[in-house]
Design an enzyme around this catalytic site. Structure first.
Site, PDB file in Angstrom:
ATOM      1  N   ARG A  62       8.102  -5.145  14.110  1.00 43.60           N
ATOM      2  CA  ARG A  62       9.426  -5.354  13.501  1.00 43.60           C
ATOM      3  C   ARG A  62      10.553  -4.912  14.436  1.00 43.60           C
ATOM      4  O   ARG A  62      11.646  -5.476  14.375  1.00 43.60           O
ATOM      5  CB  ARG A  62       9.509  -4.615  12.169  1.00 43.60           C
ATOM      6  CG  ARG A  62       8.757  -5.371  11.076  1.00 43.60           C
ATOM      7  CD  ARG A  62       8.750  -4.630   9.772  1.00 43.60           C
ATOM      8  NE  ARG A  62       8.346  -5.533   8.694  1.00 43.60           N
ATOM      9  CZ  ARG A  62       7.950  -5.115   7.499  1.00 43.60           C
ATOM     10  NH1 ARG A  62       7.924  -3.819   7.225  1.00 43.60           N
ATOM     11  NH2 ARG A  62       7.610  -5.987   6.572  1.00 43.60           N
ATOM     12  N   LYS A 227      -1.748  -5.880  -3.037  1.00 45.99           N
ATOM     13  CA  LYS A 227      -0.692  -5.908  -4.052  1.00 45.99           C
ATOM     14  C   LYS A 227      -0.910  -7.108  -4.968  1.00 45.99           C
ATOM     15  O   LYS A 227      -0.195  -8.105  -4.912  1.00 45.99           O
ATOM     16  CB  LYS A 227       0.676  -6.008  -3.383  1.00 45.99           C
ATOM     17  CG  LYS A 227       1.027  -4.790  -2.550  1.00 45.99           C
ATOM     18  CD  LYS A 227       2.415  -4.964  -1.965  1.00 45.99           C
ATOM     19  CE  LYS A 227       2.686  -4.019  -0.832  1.00 45.99           C
ATOM     20  NZ  LYS A 227       3.782  -4.513   0.027  1.00 45.99           N
ATOM     21  N   GLY A 380       3.408  -7.340   6.136  1.00 45.77           N
ATOM     22  CA  GLY A 380       3.371  -6.242   7.092  1.00 45.77           C
ATOM     23  C   GLY A 380       1.952  -5.912   7.520  1.00 45.77           C
ATOM     24  O   GLY A 380       1.663  -5.768   8.714  1.00 45.77           O
ATOM     25  N   GLY A 404       6.813  -9.660   1.154  1.00 43.45           N
ATOM     26  CA  GLY A 404       7.390  -9.894  -0.172  1.00 43.45           C
ATOM     27  C   GLY A 404       8.453 -10.968  -0.145  1.00 43.45           C
ATOM     28  O   GLY A 404       8.507 -11.841  -1.028  1.00 43.45           O
TER      29      GLY A 404
HETATM   30  P1  ADP Z   1       0.559  -7.458   3.327  1.00 42.45           P
HETATM   31  O1  ADP Z   1       1.273  -6.199   3.767  1.00 42.45           O
HETATM   32  O2  ADP Z   1       0.044  -8.254   4.485  1.00 42.45           O
HETATM   33  O3  ADP Z   1       1.359  -8.265   2.357  1.00 42.45           O
HETATM   34  P2  ADP Z   1      -0.871  -5.986   1.296  1.00 42.45           P
HETATM   35  O4  ADP Z   1       0.059  -4.855   1.482  1.00 42.45           O
HETATM   36  O5  ADP Z   1      -0.851  -6.719   0.014  1.00 42.45           O
HETATM   37  O6  ADP Z   1      -0.752  -7.012   2.523  1.00 42.45           O
HETATM   38  O7  ADP Z   1      -2.382  -5.489   1.439  1.00 42.45           O
HETATM   39  C1  ADP Z   1      -2.863  -4.854   2.604  1.00 42.45           C
HETATM   40  C2  ADP Z   1      -3.944  -3.872   2.251  1.00 42.45           C
HETATM   41  O8  ADP Z   1      -4.925  -4.486   1.425  1.00 42.45           O
HETATM   42  C3  ADP Z   1      -4.673  -3.328   3.444  1.00 42.45           C
HETATM   43  O9  ADP Z   1      -4.324  -1.992   3.628  1.00 42.45           O
HETATM   44  C4  ADP Z   1      -6.152  -3.500   3.072  1.00 42.45           C
HETATM   45  O10 ADP Z   1      -6.905  -2.354   3.359  1.00 42.45           O
HETATM   46  C5  ADP Z   1      -6.085  -3.744   1.584  1.00 42.45           C
HETATM   47  N1  ADP Z   1      -7.243  -4.468   1.045  1.00 42.45           N
HETATM   48  C6  ADP Z   1      -7.738  -5.645   1.434  1.00 42.45           C
HETATM   49  N2  ADP Z   1      -8.838  -5.982   0.731  1.00 42.45           N
HETATM   50  C7  ADP Z   1      -9.044  -4.976  -0.131  1.00 42.45           C
HETATM   51  C8  ADP Z   1     -10.054  -4.709  -1.118  1.00 42.45           C
HETATM   52  N3  ADP Z   1     -11.057  -5.556  -1.340  1.00 42.45           N
HETATM   53  N4  ADP Z   1      -9.945  -3.557  -1.815  1.00 42.45           N
HETATM   54  C9  ADP Z   1      -8.941  -2.695  -1.582  1.00 42.45           C
HETATM   55  N5  ADP Z   1      -7.976  -2.888  -0.668  1.00 42.45           N
HETATM   56  C10 ADP Z   1      -8.043  -4.006   0.055  1.00 42.45           C
HETATM   57 MG    MG Z   2       1.553  -4.303   2.826  1.00 41.91          MG
END
Ligand code: ADP
Ligand code: MG
Length: 423
Positions: A62, A227, A380, A404
């Site tokens: 970023r 999320k 992120g 988001g």
């Molecule tokens: P982004 O930031 O790319 O939008 P999120 O914040 O929604 O993604 O999710 C990222 C997190 O999701 C990572 O830290 C990862 O460890 C977690 N994650 C992925 N798969 C699982 C799972 N099956 N159970 C728990 N956490 C998970």
């Molecule tokens: Mg995230």
């Protein structure tokens, strides 16, 4: 921008989205329209919300992404005042969330001295801004050290915005990761100063327009991450635009539950099971494919050393949790991605931070690099994941700085921070 999508060029490998864009194409105000910026104090809202490991920046993507707009303003002779947030401090100064290390990194990338104000709108901020000469850059301390930044009360946000406005003559909004937030340094400041969108915000909008306009088909969307409820909303809209949805990560268990399967102690949003069931039904009616994993990597605990096994997605043990999509699913997802002409990916397929649960995410990332078409990575953690797993930014068409914000855009929502920049 559309014309960059070379219609019939079969040789075009994994297109790289250029941040150069036709500014006349957008309906938000642009920096060129602000007139001569020499000697003017330009408040730039950047997104410098990097992951920190103590005071070490573990992924500076970023910061890199915010450099071009800041440099452009410097070159125009502006006195650049950067406002940004880091983490979620509780509306009061908290050294753990100081932007000082981020300001230092910004200085290294800009190769100029970057002044740092020890407060956001106090004596230090005023002294620092007063000390700037044309082309200089200052970073204000974390805007979220002030309760007015994220207050639900319009008057409180307005009052804090007034304090920021006292430090500037014009406003440039370049923090794409926060444009879905109605916050003082994003929204109210723009209402109070001559304003424009920065280059990063324009580039992000251009890419998202390509996804919501006429994407080349097949258009495959990969969703994962943790999320869950944040990400379910976008599916509604994607059922109208995408050809195939591949679902992994933490949200997959709410879907597996909707199919009546055992999901053990996995991440689950019990109150969304019915919604997921409806999505599955609607997808079938609308001819959109929702592809769920057929196998899952499970372990007794969310720990790097916890013994991992692969089980069928419809036979998960009750006392274990799903931490990655299994190898057969990774292969199937990879094949779906490789044959697409447009791919949007948000959310890791598993807990990629731990090597035993990173294979699904790695397989999807690898497949994206082999796509003949437009590939967009949003989020992120997704962006951090591709870098951590050894991929480079230029292997993808576009790595969005805002998870988001890009999801809400794809959901068709109005983003307050963009709305306020419209001409
Ligand atoms: P982004 O930031 O790319 O939008 P999120 O914040 O929604 O993604 O999710 C990222 C997190 O999701 C990572 O830290 C990862 O460890 C977690 N994650 C992925 N798969 C699982 C799972 N099956 N159970 C728990 N956490 C998970
Ligand atoms: Mg995230």
């Amino acid at each position: 921008m559309q014309n960059l999508l070379a219609q019939g060029d079969p040789l075009a490998q994994s297109e790289r989205v250029s941040s150069a864009h036709d500014e006349g194409d957008t309906d938000v105000l642009t920096i060129d329209e602000l007139g001569d910026l020499r000697g003017r104090r330009v408040l730039v809202r950047s997104d410098l919300n990097v992951p920190l490991d103590g005071t070490r920046i573990s992924d500076d993507g970023r910061v890199h992404a915010s450099v071009p707009t800041i440099r452009r303003l410097q070159d125009a002779g502006a006195r650049v005042v950067v406002a940004a947030h880091l983490g979620r401090p509780q509306g009061a100064p908290d050294p753990a969330y100081s932007l000082a290390p981020v300001a230092a990194r910004l200085g290294e990338l800009l190769q100029t001295r970057v002044a740092f104000a020890a407060d956001t709108v106090g004596d230090s901020a005023h002294a620092t801004v007063d000390g700037l000469t044309d082309g200089d850059v200052a970073v204000l301390e974390n805007v979220r050290f002030q309760p007015g930044e994220t207050s639900k009360d319009d008057t409180e946000r307005g009052a804090f915005a007034d304090q920021l406005v006292a430090l500037a003559d014009v406003f440039v909004s370049d923090g794409f990761g926060v444009v879905h937030r109605k916050q003082a340094s994003v929204y109210e400041v723009a209402q109070r100063l001559p304003h424009a969108a920065g280059g990063l915000v324009l580039a992000e909008i251009d890419v998202l327009r390509r996804l919501t306009g006429k994407p080349q088909r097949p258009y495959v969307v990969v969703l994962g991450g943790s999320k869950v409820s944040d990400k379910l909303g976008v599916i509604d809209n994607l059922l109208g635009t995408a050809d195939t949805l591949l679902i992994g990560g933490g949200m997959v268990f709410t879907f597996l539950k909707a199919l009546g399967h055992e999901v053990g102690t996995s991440l689950l949003e019990a109150d969304q099971v019915d919604t997921c069931a409806r999505y599955l039904e609607r997808a079938q009616q609308q001819g959109v494919r929702i592809v769920l994993p057929i196998d899952i990597v499970v372990a007794p605990q969310l720990e790097a050393q916890s013994p991992a096994t692969v089980v069928a997605a419809d036979a998960m043990p009750a006392d274990q949790l799903g931490l990655d999509i299994g190898p057969d699913s990774a292969e199937a997802f990879g094949n779906e991605v490789r044959t697409a002409r447009t791919v949007f990916w948000n959310g890791p397929m598993g807990v990629f931070e731990m090597e035993s649960f990173a294979a699904g995410t790695r397989a999807v990332a690898q497949a994206l690099t082999e796509v003949d078409g437009l590939t967009v990575v949003g989020g992120g953690d997704s962006a951090a994941a591709v870098r951590l797993l050894g991929f480079t930014d230029d292997q993808f068409g576009h790595i969005s700085t805002g998870g988001g914000a890009s999801l809400e855009y794809l959901e068709g929502k109005t983003l307050p921070g963009l709305d306020v920049l419209e001409r």
